[in-house]
Structures are given as C-alpha cells and as structure tokens.
Design an enzyme around this catalytic site. Structure first.
Site, PDB file in Angstrom:
ATOM      1  CB  CYS A  94      -0.913  -0.012   1.221  1.00 43.86           C
ATOM      2  SG  CYS A  94      -1.785   1.531   1.502  1.00 43.86           S
ATOM      3  CB  CYS A  97       0.275   1.806   4.145  1.00 47.33           C
ATOM      4  SG  CYS A  97      -1.467   1.331   4.106  1.00 47.33           S
ATOM      5  CG  ASP A 483      35.854  22.824 -18.897  1.00 48.67           C
ATOM      6  OD1 ASP A 483      36.301  23.969 -19.008  1.00 48.67           O
ATOM      7  OD2 ASP A 483      36.552  21.822 -18.686  1.00 48.67           O
ATOM      8  CG  ASP A 677      37.250  17.684 -16.940  1.00 50.33           C
ATOM      9  OD1 ASP A 677      36.918  18.223 -15.879  1.00 50.33           O
ATOM     10  OD2 ASP A 677      38.347  17.899 -17.500  1.00 50.33           O
ATOM     11  CG  ASP A 681      35.194  21.613 -14.716  1.00 50.25           C
ATOM     12  OD1 ASP A 681      35.881  22.640 -14.808  1.00 50.25           O
ATOM     13  OD2 ASP A 681      35.151  20.731 -15.580  1.00 50.25           O
TER      14      ASP A 681
END
Length: 787
Positions: A94, A97, A483, A677, A681
């Site tokens: 359920c 539930c 990038d 990459d 970054d």
C-alpha cells in the site's frame, strides 16, 4: 522552551523497576521538561527547559541514579555523532500506507531524515545521534507494523527459506479462500435462493472474500486510522448490505480484492525489473592465496591482493590487469555495447563482465569504495531526493481522502433533507460509492515508480541521476554551459608546430620547454614532454613555481625560464610576437628574452557538433563554452561546433563568475546546466542549477560533485539524459491527468446517480493498475539516444 538535551549511558542497570523509578524521579526535577530511559540501549535522555544547563542538572541526576543502584556507571555523551541505517520492509503493498509510515518515522525524536522508497521497500533513517539509533529503529519498526501489520522487517535485503515458505503458504490460503468466496457469490447470483438462505450465502462469500480487509480495517480503526483504504472499502460494502444491495456489496469487495492482487503483481514485477536492471553487484571474488584460488565475498579482499576473473564472470573489484588479456562488456557501467579490450597494465573496473580469457587483477580499492558500489549506492539512494511533483502528490494525498470522505458524508445526509421525495437509501448508496473512489493509490504508487523507472533506465544508458528532483530539473534546461577541454574536445593534446624566435632552433626550444614543464601534470605539459621524447634530468631544475592562470617559472641550469600563455609574457614585460593560429599557444622566454612558441592542438570529439545540434532541437536556446584557452582558439572551436557564445582566457576562479553572469542575464524561467569533466570543475558544478560531470567512469571526485554523472565522455549522452527526463515527465503527467480525470468524472457521475459502485471500483483499483503499467514504460529507453 527546550534548549538543552542531556544524554547518559547507564552501564550496570539491569532492573526494569529501578529504570522506571529513575525516569519518573528525574522528570520531576526542576528544569527537566522530559526524561526518557530506553532500557534496551541503556540510554537516558533528558530535555532541559530554558535557563537550566547540564551543570545544574547533572549532579542531581547522578545522585538519583546512584540512590537506586550505587554500582551504575553514568557516562555522559558529549559528542553527538549522526548515524544512519536502512530497514527493509518486505511485503509493502500500500503506497498510501508507505507515506504514513514515512511521516510517522520523521516525527520520531532524534530523526534527522527518513525516506521510505515504496519501489525498493527500503526505509533509510538518519539519526542525529548514533546512540539514539537503536531506540529509533525499534520505534520505526513498531510504527511500520502498526500501519501495515503483515510486513516483514529486516536489517538486510535477504529472506530466509522458512519465511519464504510461510509467505507462499499464506498466499495459497488467501487464493483458495478468495476462490471459494467467488464460487459462493456466483452460486448466490445465478441460483434463486429464498431468504434467509440467499443472505447467508452472500454473507459467507463476503466474509471469505473480504475477511482480510475487514480485519485490517478493525485494526486500523483501533489505532485511529479512519482514512484508510481498507476502512473505507469496508464501510462502503457493509453499507451496501445495510441498504439491501447484497450482490453489489460482495461484488465490489471481490473486484477490489482482484484489482488489489493485480496491482500487487504489477508493483512486484516493476520491482523485479528495476532489481534486474541493478543486478550488477558481483557475488564473489576468486582470491589468489599462494598456489590456491578460493571464492570469497568481495568485501573480504584487501587492496594489493590478486584476484582471478574467468570468462563470463563479473569483475568484482577495481584494479589493474597483472596477467592476461580479454574483452570486457562494460554496458552495465556505460550503456555502450562495444566491448573494451584490456591487457597487462590496463585499468579494470568492477561491474564489467569478462567476455573471454582469464585475467589476474591486482585490487586497487576496497569493495566499499569500488566503482560498482558507488553506482549502486547512488541509484538506490536517488529516491530520497524527491521531485517537486512527488512532493505535491504526497501533500495532495493527505487531503484528498478526508475531503472525499467528508463529501460522501454530506452527500448521504444533505440532499435527502433538502430535496423533496429524495430517498435516504439512494443517496447513501451514492455516498458509499464516493468512499470507494477516495483512495489516491493510483497517484501515490505510480508517480514515484515513474521517476524511479526513469532513473533506472538512465543508469542502463550510463547516465547516473542522483535524484528525481534533478531528473525533473533536466526538463527545464534552456541554457547549457560547457567546459572545453575533456568535454567538447578530447583533451588529448599534440604538438603541431614549433616556432623558435631568432637565435633559437626548434630542438633547443622544445628541449627548454620540456624541461620547464618537467614536473607539471597538465595535459599540455605532457604533450610537450611526449614530443621531446627524452628523459628529464631533474637535477638541472630548481625554483619551480606555478603562476595561477598563466604558466610556470623555473630555473634551468641557473637560467630563468618562463613558460605559459600570452598573459605571462605581458605580466613580465617580455617583448614577444603574438601568434594568431587556432590552438593552444605556449610561449617561452629565457633570461627575459622571448625564445618562441609551441602550438598545441586539441581534437574536437566526434559527437560534439551533433550534440549541440540535437540540444537546440530540444529547445535549448543558449549554448556557451568556457575555456582558459586564448580567444582565437576558443572562437574557432565554437564556430565549428555551432555554439552561441564563448568565454576565453578564463582563470579557474573566473568560471564561477561567468556562470553567475550568464544566469543573471537569462530571460526565461528554465534551468542552467553546466557540463564539465568533473576533475577540476567542482565549484562550477556545485553552482549550476544542474551540474553534469562527463567521462566520470572511475572518477570519484566527479561522482561526488555532480548532480548527473555521464559515465562516458560523449556529449551526446546529455541529449539522451534530457530525452529520458522528458519521457519520464510525460508519463508522470499522463498518470496524474488520467487518474484525477477518471476519479473526478466518476465522482460527478456517482453524485448525479448515473454511476454505480462498479464504476467506482474501476476508478480505484482499475485506474491504479493502468497507471502502474504506464509507469513501467519509464524503464524503456530504446530509441532515445541521438542518431
């Protein structure tokens, strides 16, 4: 107002009566608002009111404890360490539930967060303090059993054979009971029995068919859970008997149980499909011990040990090949069908399948830190980060059932009182049909299932999405910032031109450049050293210094060497001749005099141009590239692959500033996505609304930093990710509109008296079943990859 919490571990307290007395006496102390002792974990927790501190209460608390047992050791817990645990709640059928269990557990004192995944049947609990975790787990288990009495709760995702046998026996008894009840119902309908025999047969069939529902309803009512599907269905069908609609009372319960069975079957099949999709966890490792090979769990293999991977076996741990050569099936990691060839010295990742040959692999990471563990953990925990649509449906479900129930009550009472000649029986019947439609299971089950299916389908394509919130955010992307190096270009630099200044030869320029870059790990430095091809004598080098965003300063045989970009030359007042060629330019000066430049070229990835074209077809209005490269090189690449704009000659810290500038200039309401990459970054990935790390196969930093991880280095996978997100959103809204539309229509028809309980049952279990089957389409991602 509670401002301080004190916690003690009471070692040596073995008397339950003493524990109760201590708890009671402590709670009466001035300044103590609450005192709770958990006898199982031996943990005493006190909440202090404003103005009182642990110094005020501590001595009094210890005195009370010692009074009852002088041998008790009291250790105050000063450092609260958070802890987490997963409960496996098997047999959870359920969805409403499941929502109630999650809400209840979140309300337990000391719970930092709780997320119950209905699809995987896993309840993840994070506690503020590890000492409180045992008590929290016991309370959470109690709540789960109160709401769903038939569930099996374990701490591991395994079930014993004995338990399986009991469950199967119980299922067969339920099926036989349901079948017998259906036969009695058919007998009562098709054979004209006289009263009271007809009523007796209807009642017997009703009890056989709906006995389980009635028992659940009774338990729920005793716990105050009135707005529960079992309770409402029981009221509706008993009400039908009360107004003389005996056949419909039984029929509604019968079709509710049948629909519930089909719904459970569909949910279980979806769970199995998702489990099969994620069945990439290796079961064993062949550990080499001397001249023997023994089979052990992957968790028991240490870093540096050797394992044997035979043909057809999964690679259990990350490492590198010491002996042998083979082709690996890495489709489970990357979504690519092309095998990857490996030989001695090659890196090898867990989750790959050895196609042929025998490999001896030296392990480089423990199993908990392996690639496959990180992938599985990421996908399994994705459900804890819910999409706004999921949160909306959860809130909607809280109010929908009570609203429809009260509407049913008004429908039963008001019209007969206001409309002349109206029959109470007729309007009560309509109200009872209202109750049948009052459960929101179609939405509560299918919406999370759709998102989880989308995340699972994406993982099969080598795209790891960390939560349904990010999957939904991908739908709104209208600006994509890339990038350059390693994202749109291969990052495999090669020296393509050496241009010495007057008085310098090509060989001398390359020699000085290779030595100046001798200690650098930058791809450009590696390409220069590769072109030079000779070993570096590091004793000739001294005073190496990196100049951020510009290059390097070093002494070679006592001479000052500067190597880097044009900005480095200008900052040091070097008279140089700027080059205008496309590519990365490395300038070199010796003793303050310009010595020449070296041109380094980076190859554009084969699918970069196609990825940009496909993104624009999907409605991405702005594509941008950020690079530290010089303007001519950056603009040449941007023109070639069709980008809208490019920012060049950027220092690492400037990328975040430019990203914020692009975001502030956006005119639409869409999301900004950054793709890099994943290696250097992290700040930009974190700042973007959606951060995508590319080429992250085996890169821990990328998996940690990004919201979406592309396991290969193909920009076109970004297109696939957005298409999967849009397909998932489409399925989610199909289910929302279909479920709400059918329920609203049936409610109107029921109120008008033109629909019966039969239509109401369809609007409940029938709609839920259709929505679940539709949600399963999210797993299928065939044909979404760009051509």
């Amino acid at each position: 107002m509670v401002v301080t919490t004190m916690q003690y571990t009471l070692e040596g307290l073995c008397c339950g009566c003493c524990a109760a007395k201590i708890e009671r006496e402590l709670s009466l102390l001035p300044g103590v608002s609450k005192a709770v002792f958990d006898f199982m974990s031996k943990t005493l927790t006190m909440e202090l009111t404003e103005g009182f501190s642990s110094e005020d209460i501590g001595p009094q608390a210890e005195s009370i404890v010692k009074k009852h047992n002088s041998h008790i050791k009291t250790d105050e817990e000063e450092n609260e360490r958070p802890a987490s645990k997963t409960l496996y709640i098997k047999g959870l059928h359920c969805a409403d539930c499941a929502r109630k269990i999650e809400d209840k557990v979140r309300g337990i004192r000391g719970v930092k967060s709780a997320n119950l995944n209905f699809v995987t049947e896993k309840l993840n609990i994070e506690a503020e303090n590890e000492n409180m975790l045992p008590a929290i787990l016991r309370q959470a288990s109690e709540y789960a059993r109160n709401i769903e009495p038939e569930v099996q709760i374990t701490y591991a995702d395994v079930e014993s054979g004995e338990k399986d046998r009991r469950i199967n026996l119980k299922r067969w008894i339920e099926r036989l009971t349901l079948g017998l009840g259906a036969l009695l119902f058919a007998l009562a309908v098709f054979v004209d029995f006289k009263e009271p025999y007809s009523l007796s047969i209807y009642l017997a069939s009703y009890l056989l068919i709906g006995g389980k529902v009635l028992v659940r309803a009774g338990k729920n009512i005793s716990k105050g859970q009135v707005f529960d599907e079992n309770t409402l269905m029981s009221i509706a069908t008993i009400g039908a008997f009360a107004i003389g609609e005996n056949p419909e009372g039984v029929a509604v319960m019968l079709f509710y149980r049948i629909g519930e069975a089909f719904q459970s079957l569909a949910v279980n099949r979806s769970r199995k499909s998702i489990a099969a999709l994620m069945n990439i966890r290796p079961d064993f490792a062949n550990l080499k011990v001397g001249n023997k090979v023994i089979s052990v769990p992957p968790e028991e293999v240490a870093v540096g040990e050797l394992i044997l991977v035979r043909a057809g076996e999964k690679v259990p741990l990350d490492g590198f090949v010491r002996e042998g050569s083979s082709a690996l099936d890495v489709s489970a990691l990357t979504g690519e069908s092309m095998p990857r060839d490996v030989s001695s010295g090659s890196e090898i990742l867990s989750g790959s399948i050895n196609k042929n040959g025998v490999l001896t692999v030296e392990v480089t990471k423990p199993f908990a830190e392996s690639t496959i563990s990180k992938i599985l953990e990421l996908v399994e925990n994705a459900s804890s980060k819910k999409a706004p649509t999921e949160n909306f449906i959860t809130k909607f479900a809280r109010y929908y059932t009570p609203a429809v129930t009260f509407a049913a009550l008004m429908l039963a009472v008001v019209p007969p009182l206001l409309i002349s000649g109206a029959s109470f029986d007729d309007w009560i019947y309509r109200a009872l049909a209202f109750l049948v439609v009052s459960c929101p299971c179609a939405l509560v089950i299918s919406i999370p299932l759709s998102f989880f299916g989308g995340i699972g389908g994406a993982s099969r394509n080598g795209i790891l999405i960390k939560g349904s919130n990010y999957l939904e955010a991908l739908n709104k992307v209208d600006t994509v910032v890339f990038d350059k190096t390693g994202t749109l270009t291969k990052g495999s630099f090669k020296v393509t031109k050496i241009c010495p200044a007057e008085g310098w030869s090509k060989e001398a320029l390359l020699h000085s450049a290779a030595y100046a870059e001798g200690t650098s790990t930058h791809p450009i430095a590696l390409s220069i050293r590769k072109e030079y091809g000779n070993p570096i004598d590091f004793e000739r080098l001294s005073e190496q210094r990196e100049i951020a965003g510009q290059g390097l300063s070093v002494k070679l045989d006592g001479k000052d060497i500067l190597i880097g970009n044009a900005r480095l030359m200008e900052e040091n007042a070097i008279a140089y001749t700027p080059a205008k060629e496309a590519g990365s330019l490395v300038y070199l000066a010796s003793e303050g005099i310009f010595a020449g430049y070296i041109l380094i070229s980076d190859e554009i990835k084969s699918d970069s141009k196609m990825a940009i074209r496909e993104l624009k077809k999907l409605g991405v209005s702005n594509t941008v590239m950020l690079t530290g490269d010089r303007r001519a090189a950056g603009e040449a690449i941007a023109r070639e692959i069709g980008l809208d704009s490019v920012y060049t000659e950027l220092l690492p810290q400037q990328k975040v500033e430019i990203l914020e500038k692009i975001e502030s200039e956006k005119t639409g309401t869409g999301s900004l996505l950054f793709a890099g990459d994943g290696i250097n970054d992290a700040p930009v990935l974190a700042r973007a609304q959606v951060g995508v790390a590319m080429g992250a196969l085996g890169t821990d930093a990328a998996i940690e930093a990004a919201d979406v991880v592309l396991m290969t280095d193909e920009p076109s996978k970004l297109v696939t990710a957005i298409k999967i997100a849009r397909k998932t959103r489409s399925i989610v809204w199909q289910n929302i509109i279909f479920a709400l539309g059918v329920k609203a229509l049936v409610l109107v028809l029921v109120a008008a008296g033109t629909a019966t309980m039969w239509e109401a049952v369809f609007a409940d279990v029938g709609v839920a079943l259709i929505a679940i089957l539709n949600a399963m389409r999210a797993l299928k991602t065939d044909g979404l990859a760009p051509l």
